[in-house]
Design an enzyme around this catalytic site. Sequence first.
Site, PDB file in Angstrom:
ATOM      1  N   GLU A  24      43.370  41.498  36.870  1.00 35.40           N
ATOM      2  CA  GLU A  24      44.514  42.340  37.242  1.00 35.40           C
ATOM      3  C   GLU A  24      45.136  41.941  38.580  1.00 35.40           C
ATOM      4  OE1 GLU A  24      45.647  44.281  35.028  1.00 35.40           O
ATOM      5  OE2 GLU A  24      43.940  44.365  33.655  1.00 35.40           O
ATOM      6  N   LEU A  25      45.024  40.664  38.929  1.00 35.76           N
ATOM      7  CA  LEU A  25      45.556  40.107  40.187  1.00 35.76           C
ATOM      8  C   LEU A  25      44.944  40.759  41.430  1.00 35.76           C
ATOM      9  CD1 LEU A  25      49.358  39.469  39.520  1.00 35.76           C
ATOM     10  CD2 LEU A  25      47.380  38.093  38.883  1.00 35.76           C
TER      11      LEU A  25
END
Length: 484
Positions: A146-147
Amino acid sequence: MKAICFYFQIHQPFRLKRYRFFDIGNDHYYYDDFANDDIITRIAQRSYIPAAETLLRMIEAGNGKFRCALSISGTALEQFEQYVPEFIDLLKKLADTGCVEFLAETYAHSLSSLADPEEFANQVKVHDEKIKELFGQTPKVLRNTELIYCDDLAPQILAMGYKGVITEGAKHILGWKSPNYVYCAASAPKLKILLKNDKFSDDISDRFSNTAWDEYPLTADKYIDWIASTPAEEQIINLFMNLEVFGDFQPRETGIFQFLEALPRFAEERGIEFWTPTTVVSKLKPVAELSIMHPISWADEARDTSAWLGNKLQNEAFNKLYSVSERVRLCEDRRLKQDWYYLQASDHFFYMSTKNMHDGSVHSHFSPYDTPFDAFTNYMNVLADFIVRVEEQYPMSIDNEELSSLLTTIRNQEREIEVLNKEAESMRKNIEHFNEEHLLREKAAEKASAPAKRGPKPKAKKADDAPKCKRGRKKANPEEPKAE
């Protein structure tokens, strides 16, 4: 020269079946195979496969000028291998073009980077090995789950051998700065950071089919004009999104595939190139250090980790899960380790979010449960059974350090026993060989000392055997004197 860096995420978790309290200790299989098969097959047919085919045509039509990156979780790859093997074949074709880069990430799409650095490193390594096995590439740029990124992670990511990391261009981090540059990590200056351009990414992923949007309809030439009109010194536009945007979030009927396929033609007219993340970090120098003290992500408006760890339910489940991480790593049970990976998927914590109770966010849209509490209860029942299985191998009454020391001693003893067994086996073979040689020497000595064998004795001559004269008289000896 201005360039676009496209990155597409692909992830699917192993969804849990309804697991009740009375199943604990009796049922060690936790997954809803029907739902997993149905969902990934449906999304693959509607989105993944046509999107991959579109990317392949774009590469072929431009003779390799179009380039992009993919990040695929290990759990998604396992499901593709099991349920949609034709998509794996398509991904291999994309890899063979040399125009698609595969990024590193956690195998289980987990939140391990927030809890357990050793587990984080292990999962990324296992994921790299899977990418190498399937597509023949060794990832050089990391994309965390999710970065998620912060300063604390940068030194470890650099030490793991990655040249760059991609994350969210969060407004509360950038302030007046632009995401259209390469930055370096404040805590590890040699690590380069690529930031998602929120506006341009969301124009495609969120607003493309929104008829209430004042820029609707969005066309490829209009979109490329927007990018071309950014300041000349801003060299890189990072467009990060899920691959499901094409065909699933934005249905085929909206014209999303035609829009994507038309982008390279208009980009070429405006002198805009397409680069992979590795090309970006290789060609561009960082303009400044970027300090991100608290973890950020690309989820929700807050762009933090509250989507997964924003309430007591999520934190209770998260802490309980990682309380046994060291024990699981020490074990050799393959099935237990596989469940360990599947239970770490960030999706399980995402379903427990209470944000959807207030704003009708995407949390409720993706969750297979009626309420966050249902998601928590089901997960904790599964986790309880999992921990029972872990304790059967390594009791919780022994602390981690004592257990680690004990297992080290046991493994050292096992290695010593193995060496001694090999030595004993070698000695046994030597003894057998010695006995065989000794037996052969004894036989040879016996043969040499035995008396020589004599032939049969000649028969004694009988009187009748003497030579006879004719008529039966004895022949006279010619030397005898004649009688007078």
